[in-house]
Enzyme design. Structure first.
Site, PDB file in Angstrom:
ATOM      1  N   LYS A  98       0.866  -1.182   0.000  1.00 50.01           N
ATOM      2  CA  LYS A  98       0.000   0.000   0.000  1.00 50.01           C
ATOM      3  C   LYS A  98       0.896   1.223   0.000  1.00 50.01           C
ATOM      4  O   LYS A  98       1.837   1.316   0.797  1.00 50.01           O
ATOM      5  CB  LYS A  98      -0.881  -0.022   1.271  1.00 50.01           C
ATOM      6  CG  LYS A  98      -1.794   1.162   1.412  1.00 50.01           C
ATOM      7  CD  LYS A  98      -3.177   0.866   0.870  1.00 50.01           C
ATOM      8  CE  LYS A  98      -4.002   2.103   0.629  1.00 50.01           C
ATOM      9  NZ  LYS A  98      -3.709   2.813  -0.620  1.00 50.01           N
ATOM     10  N   GLN A 119       7.326   3.766   3.732  1.00 49.43           N
ATOM     11  CA  GLN A 119       5.927   3.359   3.802  1.00 49.43           C
ATOM     12  C   GLN A 119       5.743   2.071   4.618  1.00 49.43           C
ATOM     13  O   GLN A 119       4.726   1.895   5.289  1.00 49.43           O
ATOM     14  CB  GLN A 119       5.404   3.160   2.371  1.00 49.43           C
ATOM     15  CG  GLN A 119       3.902   3.143   2.250  1.00 49.43           C
ATOM     16  CD  GLN A 119       3.286   4.538   2.251  1.00 49.43           C
ATOM     17  OE1 GLN A 119       3.805   5.434   1.592  1.00 49.43           O
ATOM     18  NE2 GLN A 119       2.196   4.725   2.967  1.00 49.43           N
ATOM     19  N   LYS A 122       5.665   3.242   8.218  1.00 49.31           N
ATOM     20  CA  LYS A 122       4.471   4.060   8.439  1.00 49.31           C
ATOM     21  C   LYS A 122       3.233   3.172   8.547  1.00 49.31           C
ATOM     22  O   LYS A 122       2.424   3.306   9.461  1.00 49.31           O
ATOM     23  CB  LYS A 122       4.327   5.009   7.240  1.00 49.31           C
ATOM     24  CG  LYS A 122       3.202   5.987   7.347  1.00 49.31           C
ATOM     25  CD  LYS A 122       3.048   6.787   6.066  1.00 49.31           C
ATOM     26  CE  LYS A 122       4.366   7.405   5.624  1.00 49.31           C
ATOM     27  NZ  LYS A 122       4.172   8.464   4.634  1.00 49.31           N
ATOM     28  N   LYS A 134       5.190   1.785  -3.198  1.00 50.63           N
ATOM     29  CA  LYS A 134       5.093   3.159  -3.730  1.00 50.63           C
ATOM     30  C   LYS A 134       5.296   3.083  -5.233  1.00 50.63           C
ATOM     31  O   LYS A 134       5.913   2.148  -5.733  1.00 50.63           O
ATOM     32  CB  LYS A 134       6.186   4.045  -3.104  1.00 50.63           C
ATOM     33  CG  LYS A 134       5.937   5.524  -3.222  1.00 50.63           C
ATOM     34  CD  LYS A 134       5.024   6.038  -2.131  1.00 50.63           C
ATOM     35  CE  LYS A 134       4.637   7.489  -2.370  1.00 50.63           C
ATOM     36  NZ  LYS A 134       3.874   8.043  -1.237  1.00 50.63           N
ATOM     37  N   GLY A 173      -2.920   8.369  -4.004  1.00 53.33           N
ATOM     38  CA  GLY A 173      -2.297   9.580  -4.535  1.00 53.33           C
ATOM     39  C   GLY A 173      -1.017   9.948  -3.801  1.00 53.33           C
ATOM     40  O   GLY A 173      -0.683   9.380  -2.768  1.00 53.33           O
ATOM     41  N   ASP A 174      -0.305  10.885  -4.345  1.00 50.35           N
ATOM     42  CA  ASP A 174       0.869  11.506  -3.710  1.00 50.35           C
ATOM     43  C   ASP A 174       1.088  12.789  -4.513  1.00 50.35           C
ATOM     44  O   ASP A 174       0.136  13.286  -5.142  1.00 50.35           O
ATOM     45  CB  ASP A 174       2.090  10.562  -3.758  1.00 50.35           C
ATOM     46  CG  ASP A 174       3.267  11.064  -2.924  1.00 50.35           C
ATOM     47  OD1 ASP A 174       3.196  10.954  -1.695  1.00 50.35           O
ATOM     48  OD2 ASP A 174       4.248  11.590  -3.480  1.00 50.35           O
ATOM     49  N   ASN A 249      -2.209  19.055  -1.087  1.00 47.73           N
ATOM     50  CA  ASN A 249      -3.198  18.365  -0.263  1.00 47.73           C
ATOM     51  C   ASN A 249      -2.826  18.359   1.226  1.00 47.73           C
ATOM     52  O   ASN A 249      -3.636  18.731   2.078  1.00 47.73           O
ATOM     53  CB  ASN A 249      -3.368  16.930  -0.793  1.00 47.73           C
ATOM     54  CG  ASN A 249      -4.263  16.107   0.108  1.00 47.73           C
ATOM     55  OD1 ASN A 249      -3.794  15.407   0.992  1.00 47.73           O
ATOM     56  ND2 ASN A 249      -5.567  16.229  -0.068  1.00 47.73           N
ATOM     57  N   SER A 389      -6.851   5.643   4.107  1.00 51.03           N
ATOM     58  CA  SER A 389      -6.961   4.813   2.898  1.00 51.03           C
ATOM     59  C   SER A 389      -7.352   3.394   3.287  1.00 51.03           C
ATOM     60  O   SER A 389      -8.169   2.749   2.617  1.00 51.03           O
ATOM     61  CB  SER A 389      -5.624   4.767   2.155  1.00 51.03           C
ATOM     62  OG  SER A 389      -5.481   5.905   1.337  1.00 51.03           O
TER      63      SER A 389
HETATM   64  P1  NDP Z   1       0.590  17.857  -3.774  1.00 54.57           P
HETATM   65  O1  NDP Z   1       1.004  17.542  -5.160  1.00 54.57           O
HETATM   66  O2  NDP Z   1      -0.837  18.036  -3.460  1.00 54.57           O
HETATM   67  O3  NDP Z   1       1.373  19.164  -3.265  1.00 54.57           O
HETATM   68  C1  NDP Z   1       2.764  19.229  -3.254  1.00 54.57           C
HETATM   69  C2  NDP Z   1       3.184  20.605  -2.769  1.00 54.57           C
HETATM   70  O4  NDP Z   1       4.594  20.601  -2.568  1.00 54.57           O
HETATM   71  C3  NDP Z   1       2.912  21.705  -3.767  1.00 54.57           C
HETATM   72  O5  NDP Z   1       2.686  22.910  -3.077  1.00 54.57           O
HETATM   73  C4  NDP Z   1       4.203  21.758  -4.575  1.00 54.57           C
HETATM   74  O6  NDP Z   1       4.465  23.016  -5.186  1.00 54.57           O
HETATM   75  C5  NDP Z   1       5.221  21.497  -3.488  1.00 54.57           C
HETATM   76  N1  NDP Z   1       6.404  20.835  -4.072  1.00 54.57           N
HETATM   77  C6  NDP Z   1       6.426  19.665  -4.745  1.00 54.57           C
HETATM   78  N2  NDP Z   1       7.671  19.387  -5.168  1.00 54.57           N
HETATM   79  C7  NDP Z   1       8.437  20.388  -4.755  1.00 54.57           C
HETATM   80  C8  NDP Z   1       9.809  20.686  -4.874  1.00 54.57           C
HETATM   81  N3  NDP Z   1      10.658  19.866  -5.522  1.00 54.57           N
HETATM   82  N4  NDP Z   1      10.268  21.818  -4.280  1.00 54.57           N
HETATM   83  C9  NDP Z   1       9.417  22.642  -3.618  1.00 54.57           C
HETATM   84  N5  NDP Z   1       8.099  22.418  -3.498  1.00 54.57           N
HETATM   85  C10 NDP Z   1       7.613  21.315  -4.044  1.00 54.57           C
HETATM   86  O7  NDP Z   1       1.236  16.681  -2.855  1.00 54.57           O
HETATM   87  P2  NDP Z   1       0.806  16.220  -1.404  1.00 54.57           P
HETATM   88  O8  NDP Z   1       0.372  17.361  -0.593  1.00 54.57           O
HETATM   89  O9  NDP Z   1      -0.067  15.037  -1.558  1.00 54.57           O
HETATM   90  O10 NDP Z   1       2.210  15.651  -0.841  1.00 54.57           O
HETATM   91  C11 NDP Z   1       3.139  16.483  -0.178  1.00 54.57           C
HETATM   92  C12 NDP Z   1       4.113  15.630   0.611  1.00 54.57           C
HETATM   93  O11 NDP Z   1       3.391  14.841   1.561  1.00 54.57           O
HETATM   94  C13 NDP Z   1       4.918  14.608  -0.201  1.00 54.57           C
HETATM   95  O12 NDP Z   1       6.186  14.433   0.399  1.00 54.57           O
HETATM   96  C14 NDP Z   1       4.103  13.339  -0.034  1.00 54.57           C
HETATM   97  O13 NDP Z   1       4.904  12.179  -0.241  1.00 54.57           O
HETATM   98  C15 NDP Z   1       3.685  13.468   1.404  1.00 54.57           C
HETATM   99  N6  NDP Z   1       2.518  12.680   1.791  1.00 54.57           N
HETATM  100  C16 NDP Z   1       1.320  12.819   1.158  1.00 54.57           C
HETATM  101  C17 NDP Z   1       0.233  12.090   1.559  1.00 54.57           C
HETATM  102  C18 NDP Z   1      -1.123  12.302   0.973  1.00 54.57           C
HETATM  103  O14 NDP Z   1      -2.079  11.729   1.500  1.00 54.57           O
HETATM  104  N7  NDP Z   1      -1.287  13.102  -0.059  1.00 54.57           N
HETATM  105  C19 NDP Z   1       0.348  11.074   2.627  1.00 54.57           C
HETATM  106  C20 NDP Z   1       1.634  11.073   3.297  1.00 54.57           C
HETATM  107  C21 NDP Z   1       2.677  11.821   2.853  1.00 54.57           C
HETATM  108  P3  NDP Z   1       4.341  23.141  -6.794  1.00 54.57           P
HETATM  109  O15 NDP Z   1       2.869  23.073  -7.072  1.00 54.57           O
HETATM  110  O16 NDP Z   1       4.957  24.451  -7.107  1.00 54.57           O
HETATM  111  O17 NDP Z   1       5.096  21.972  -7.364  1.00 54.57           O
END
Ligand code: NDP
Length: 457
Positions: A98, A119, A122, A134, A173-174, A249, A389
């Site tokens: 997962k 993961q 976690k 992943k 998603g991620d 997100n 999830s």
């Molecule tokens: P989103 O795609 O919704 O948002 C990502 C955010 O991070 C955006 O604001 C993006 O800015 C910024 N970002 C992405 N890459 C970079 C980079 N290289 N440098 C600077 N800013 C960056 O992703 P999520 O919110 O889903 O995920 C964010 C983090 O949380 C990740 O590490 C993910 O693995 C982790 N995570 C997510 C989960 C989930 O349920 N969604 C669960 C557990 C962990 P821009 O739009 O400018 O790229």
């Protein structure tokens, strides 16, 4: 801790040296692995004979399976584009693999393996029956039309569907994969397989098998964990100034829960720069910009002219120049380096909550701990997403649909329990308020037992 790491345990030292050779071009994976193994050393020393006989650590750091594949798709100009797809099925000893899918140009095997490795731990902490995996692609969704996103997702699923299933591997998603992408992926799976296997993907729309509160879960969960961690250290969250890196997100719903808890979120960012609004972020503007318009965060100023925008110009992302009590890195890995950590400590930060996966380098984490900054480690603190999830999978299995409050209540209980596990391990092993090591140890105790029980596979 990074490249020069040495262990007291000769077994561990041997394993790491072998891993360095095998994975020399995978820096993120080596970073994640070393961080975990360093904190497990006391346990490994205690059980060295058994682990060595079983090659337990060698097996723990070797994925059960890695699938890579070609993803050809047609862009709006009629040109064929080709991306690379991945699925890492790292460890299935506790349940079906997962873990999310990431669509971002930086995606490579090292990043996929580090995320899948994290993961495993976690998922074990959630207490739910899910293994670690992943996947993703180096596809860049930025600037693509809706039609291009759909064509890419369909082509990606044409191959991925051979390797997933509700009892086999359940992606979600991620970064770059939200509700829209999950919808296209699910549609293509259903078309090819001619089965309504709702539990094959999570993060689905509410209309077709999704769970209420899944969208909010990672951000909300992060704040439940943060509240528990602060409470255990006699600190209240109310009135605290918070800065958040990212505006996706995780960032959006961490902000929402922080505001509900009475904290003042004063800054958020995207990869270009950050906005600073000392009156408190207007979250409905951010939601509209990011969830609806898919716009840059800079445009916040069109709606709140009194706010300020700072472009990223140095190696320290601009958001970290803003003083706050609590810092929530919710963007991407290695966002906070040692240099940034030093700046944050100088600015008086009291707690860091890792909403993203591995947002702090190992050196930054060590520096925070040395300086008595409380760290909520990503593996534990952002586990609310995957936990919910798993609740989505449960609802799919029993063909039921729970209310928002029901799911949120379960999520809160899971996060409180995850914090307790980190705290108990911290106390049991005398770690001196180190929830990072606490999380790794608590998770490993469970994974190691499952792996040993299942024999040499
Ligand atoms: P989103 O795609 O919704 O948002 C990502 C955010 O991070 C955006 O604001 C993006 O800015 C910024 N970002 C992405 N890459 C970079 C980079 N290289 N440098 C600077 N800013 C960056 O992703 P999520 O919110 O889903 O995920 C964010 C983090 O949380 C990740 O590490 C993910 O693995 C982790 N995570 C997510 C989960 C989930 O349920 N969604 C669960 C557990 C962990 P821009 O739009 O400018 O790229």
């Amino acid at each position: 801790m990074n490249s020069m790491v040495t262990f007291k345990s000769s077994y561990l030292q041997q394993v790491i040296e072998m891993a360095e050779k095998k994975n020399s071009n995978e820096p993120e994976f080596m970073q994640a692995m070393k961080e975990v193994l360093c904190s497990l050393e006391p346990l490994i020393i205690k059980n060295e004979e058994e682990y060595k006989r079983n090659s337990l650590i060698e097996r723990l750091i070797e994925p059960e399976r890695i699938i890579t594949f070609r993803v050809p798709w047609l862009d709006d100009k009629g040109q064929v584009q080709v991306n690379r797809g991945y699925r890492v099925q790292f460890n299935g000893s506790i349940g079906p693999y997962k873990g999310g899918l990431r669509f971002h140009p930086s995606v490579n095997q090292s990043i996929m393996k580090f995320l899948a490795f994290e993961q495993i731990f976690k998922n074990a902490l959630t207490g739910l029956p899910i293994g670690g995996g992943k996947g993703g692609s180096d596809f860049d969704p930025k600037g693509k039309s809706d039609m291009e996103i759909m064509k890419f997702c369909q082509s990606f699923m044409n191959e991925l569907q051979k390797h997933i299933g509700q009892d086999v591997d359940v992606p979600a998603g991620d970064i770059g994969v939200g509700a829209r992408e999950i919808g296209y992926l699910f549609g293509q799976f259903r078309k090819i397989r001619n089965t309504y296997e709702a539990g094959v993907l999570t993060g689905k729309g509410i209309e077709y098998g999704g769970s209420l509160a899944r969208k909010e879960a990672t951000g909300y969960g992060l704040m439940y964990f943060m509240r528990e961690m602060l409470k255990a250290n006699n600190i209240s969250i109310s009135g605290k100034k918070i800065i958040i890196s990212g505006s996706g997100n995780v960032a959006i719903y961490a902000c929402e829960k922080a505001q509900q808890m009475g904290a003042n979120v004063i800054a958020m960012s995207d990869s270009s720069g950050c906005i600073f609004d000392e009156n408190g972020i207007n979250l409905s503007v951010i939601k509209d910009l990011k969830e609806v318009k898919r716009a840059r965060i800079k445009e916040y100023l069109n709606y709140v002219p009194s706010a300020k925008y700072f472009e990223n110009i140095s190696e320290i992302p601009s958001v970290y120049n803003i003083e706050a009590d609590i810092v929530l890195p919710c963007a991407t890995q290695n966002d906070i380096t040692l240099k940034t950590a030093k700046l944050l400590v100088e600015q008086g930060v009291i707690a860091v909550g890792e909403g993203a996966n591995m947002p702090c380098t190992n050196e930054a984490v060590e520096y925070f701990i040395e300086n008595k900054v409380l760290i909520a480690p990503g593996k534990a603190a952002n586990a609310g997403g995957v936990a919910t999830s798993a609740l989505e999978m449960s609802q799919n299995s029993i063909r039921d649909f729970w209310t928002f409050e029901e799911v949120d209540r379960k999520l809160e209980m899971i996060m409180v329990n995850i914090f307790k596990q980190c705290q108990n391990a911290d106390e049991k092993y005398n770690l001196g308020i180190n929830y990072v090591a606490g999380a790794n140890i608590a998770a490993f105790e469970k994974i190691s037992k499952a792996m040993i029980a299942q024999g040499i596979i």
